[in-house]
Write an enzyme that holds these catalytic residues in place. Structure first.
Site, PDB file in Angstrom:
ATOM      1  N   GLU A  89       0.860  -1.175   0.000  1.00  0.00           N
ATOM      2  CA  GLU A  89       0.000   0.000   0.000  1.00  0.00           C
ATOM      3  C   GLU A  89       0.902   1.233   0.000  1.00  0.00           C
ATOM      4  O   GLU A  89       1.790   1.336   0.862  1.00  0.00           O
ATOM      5  CB  GLU A  89      -0.913   0.013   1.238  1.00  0.00           C
ATOM      6  CG  GLU A  89      -1.908   1.160   1.218  1.00  0.00           C
ATOM      7  CD  GLU A  89      -2.856   1.138   2.412  1.00  0.00           C
ATOM      8  OE1 GLU A  89      -3.664   2.079   2.524  1.00  0.00           O
ATOM      9  OE2 GLU A  89      -2.787   0.194   3.222  1.00  0.00           O
ATOM     10  N   ARG A  97       5.060 -13.143   9.595  1.00  0.00           N
ATOM     11  CA  ARG A  97       5.735 -11.876   9.318  1.00  0.00           C
ATOM     12  C   ARG A  97       7.023 -11.807  10.127  1.00  0.00           C
ATOM     13  O   ARG A  97       7.227 -12.560  11.082  1.00  0.00           O
ATOM     14  CB  ARG A  97       4.833 -10.699   9.661  1.00  0.00           C
ATOM     15  CG  ARG A  97       4.516 -10.568  11.140  1.00  0.00           C
ATOM     16  CD  ARG A  97       3.528  -9.462  11.420  1.00  0.00           C
ATOM     17  NE  ARG A  97       4.057  -8.168  11.004  1.00  0.00           N
ATOM     18  CZ  ARG A  97       3.329  -7.064  10.909  1.00  0.00           C
ATOM     19  NH1 ARG A  97       2.030  -7.108  11.168  1.00  0.00           N
ATOM     20  NH2 ARG A  97       3.865  -5.929  10.552  1.00  0.00           N
ATOM     21  N   LYS A 117       3.749   0.309  10.328  1.00  0.00           N
ATOM     22  CA  LYS A 117       3.899   1.527   9.533  1.00  0.00           C
ATOM     23  C   LYS A 117       3.296   2.730  10.261  1.00  0.00           C
ATOM     24  O   LYS A 117       3.796   3.844  10.143  1.00  0.00           O
ATOM     25  CB  LYS A 117       3.247   1.348   8.156  1.00  0.00           C
ATOM     26  CG  LYS A 117       4.205   0.806   7.114  1.00  0.00           C
ATOM     27  CD  LYS A 117       3.762   1.088   5.698  1.00  0.00           C
ATOM     28  CE  LYS A 117       2.651   0.190   5.238  1.00  0.00           C
ATOM     29  NZ  LYS A 117       2.380   0.334   3.789  1.00  0.00           N
TER      30      LYS A 117
END
Length: 560
Positions: free
Chosen positions: A41, A265, A275
């Protein structure tokens, strides 16, 4: 979190994603094709966790003769920026990968709108006027079923008319959504009539003001994969609950059956990977920007002096797991240390200078010494280093009263100066406060490196810099950005654990060869660590970032 992984492993067996792909290839699934995608994104800079995903997606596709699409998930125009798009492309290429196609979710806005209409016409989606609070109440709880929206039983014709009016901008933001009509009693809460479209009157960085309705990621994800005919859609573990909706949309729309697979992850000690939190650090100026060398962003690591080879090696060593674990950051440092040892040229830099006067060397004479650029690389060549009567050595390379087995400078003791002469400490000078300010030494004339006939053997070798030719440089020494190992278990605000000593700035004195260094050039400052020329440098002011020390000293300090 599970136990921290510290030791590098040589295990090279197939990971579970590779096992799935090999089974699919054996069965002829998707015609023997492998096509993955990396779907960032564009609302921030990529970090080391994304590097793991990049290496996995691009790596397995390369291994099996396939390709990878780079697809920007630009479904939320409020948070997205072309600056992030450019940085993401730069990071992927810097890591050594190239996509076969560059796509954007916004490329498919027309198709996604048609898919939404198809679900409406099939009676599988409806326009809802409930507020977000009302929808949350309708969802129920994990142990109690939800309740139907009062708008759930509108006819397909009513819903289509309302959805078209949403698209035409006739309703205010937040007053209407399009929800999939699935099961308000589903065990998976995500399947309880999820929102698949919402109204946003926001300018989109690619489509401008064409749309005022935007698909939710959960709706755009699977359909975008399907449009591109992605064979293996690899996500992190938090997407496991979303897989049911991914499969449901593909099944009901009767489109290409892309399949989602999940892996753990990357979680790294002394680091945050959110983020949102990284953006907070930038916006609140706890760091200088996304590329601050203390940040776990790829651009920050690159600026600090990390190489793409070291990051790919790190991602290879940690492997691909099915459950979350916490990786020790010292493994990442091990990988860069190993690579820079092979490729970084050596230079002599004194960080805490103590002047040495070589009393028997002529005052005006400058002699040229020669030293190898990298003993690990026989093709790296030699460089010239000026030697004169006055030199700097490190202050901690002298002791007034030396213990046994101390092989550096002390009264009456000899050492070799790297690539130069053997010197003997004859005397020293102190100031009024009792601090040693100057050493008086003599050199052994026939002891020059490469042509030594003195027959004298010394056990200590020191780095040094000639005073007259010394090049002042700024040194930025970086430490862990946070003081706690696992921030996910720390109480309170994560910013409370920012290390106040994560950056120390000092002046060093370098041999003049460093004046020719290019931005990004990497060096081993002998006996000090690995350093990289920073982008803040000018011709008259060189700035070097410490990438990593020569040894893992943090582990020893933390153990104490």
């Amino acid at each position: 979190m599970s136990e921290i992984s510290k030791e590098p492993t040589e295990e090279k067996s197939l990971n579970f994603i590779e096992q799935i792909i090999e089974e699919d290839l054996r069965n002829g699934k998707h015609g023997g094709r492998v096509l993955t995608r990396f779907p960032p994104e564009p609302n921030g800079y990529l970090h080391i966790g994304h590097a793991k995903s990049i290496c996995l997606n691009f790596g397995v596709a390369q291994k099996y003769g396939g390709g990878t699409n780079l697809r920007f998930d630009d479904t939320n125009p409020v948070t997205e920026d072309t600056e992030y798009v450019d940085s993401i492309k730069n990071d992927v290429q810097w890591l050594g990968f190239q996509w076969v196609n560059e796509f954007y979710a916004s490329d498919y806005f027309d198709s996604l709108y048609e898919y939404a209409l198809l679900l409406i016409r099939k009676g599988l989606a409806y326009v809802d006027e409930s507020t977000s609070e009302q929808m949350a109440a309708q969802k129920g709880t994990p142990t109690e079923p939800g309740t139907n929206s009062p708008y759930r039983d509108r006819t397909p014709e009513e819903n289509e008319a309302l959805f078209v009016r949403m698209k035409n901008g006739e309703f205010a933001e937040g007053t209407r959504t399009l929800r999939a009509k699935i099961d308000m009693a589903a065990p998976n809460m995500i399947m309880r009539d999820p929102v698949i479209y919402r109204i946003k009157f926001a300018h989109h960085h690619r489509t401008g003001d064409k749309w005022c309705i935007y698909p939710m990621y959960d709706f755009a994800h699977g359909q975008s994969d399907s449009i591109e005919k992605i064979t293996h859609s690899i996500c992190t573990l938090e997407f496991i609950p979303h897989r049911d909706l991914y499969d449901w949309c593909i099944e009901k729309l009767e489109i290409f059956p892309s399949k989602q697979y999940e892996f753990a992850r990357l979680n790294l000690t002394y680091t945050v990977m959110s983020k949102r939190k990284l953006l907070q650090l930038v916006n609140e100026q706890h760091v200088t920007g996304w590329d601050d060398p203390r940040m776990p962003t790829i651009s920050g690591l690159r600026r600090r002096g990390y190489t793409p080879e070291s990051i790919r090696e790190f991602c290879d060593r940690i492997g691909v797991a099915r459950r979350d674990n916490l990786i020790d950051v010292s493994l990442l440092e091990f990988c860069i240390r190993e690579h820079l040892n092979k490729v970084a040229e050596r230079r002599m830099v004194v960080l805490d200078p103590l002047k040495v006067i070589i009393t028997n060397f002529p005052e005006s004479q400058v002699e040229i010494c020669h030293s190898e650029n990298n003993p690990e690389d026989p093709n790296s060549g030699m460089r010239e280093i000026p030697f004169g009567r006055e030199i700097y050595v490190e202050r901690d390379d002298f002791m007034e009263v030396a213990p046994k087995k101390y092989f550096r400078l002390a009264p009456g003791q000899m050492v070799r100066l790297k690539s130069a002469y053997i010197i003997k400490c004859d005397d020293f000078v102190k100031d009024e406060a009792g601090n040693v300010t100057e050493l008086h030494c003599s050199y052994i004339e026939n002891s020059k490196s490469g042509s030594d006939t003195s027959g004298i053997n010394v056990k200590g070798t020191l780095h040094w810099v000639s005073v007259n030719e010394a090049l002042p440089i700024e040194i930025r020494e970086y430490d862990r950005l946070f003081t706690v190992e696992d921030l996910s278990t720390a109480e309170g605000d994560f910013k409370d654990y920012i290390n106040p000593n994560s950056l120390q700035v000092i002046t060093g004195y370098a041999e003049p060869a460093l004046k020719e260094a290019a931005i990004g050039a990497k060096f081993q400052f002998m006996r000090k660590g690995y350093f990289c020329l920073d982008t803040d440098s000018t011709a008259d002011h060189l700035v070097f970032n410490r990438t990593v020390g020569l040894k893992d000293t943090w582990g020893k300090v933390a153990a104490k």
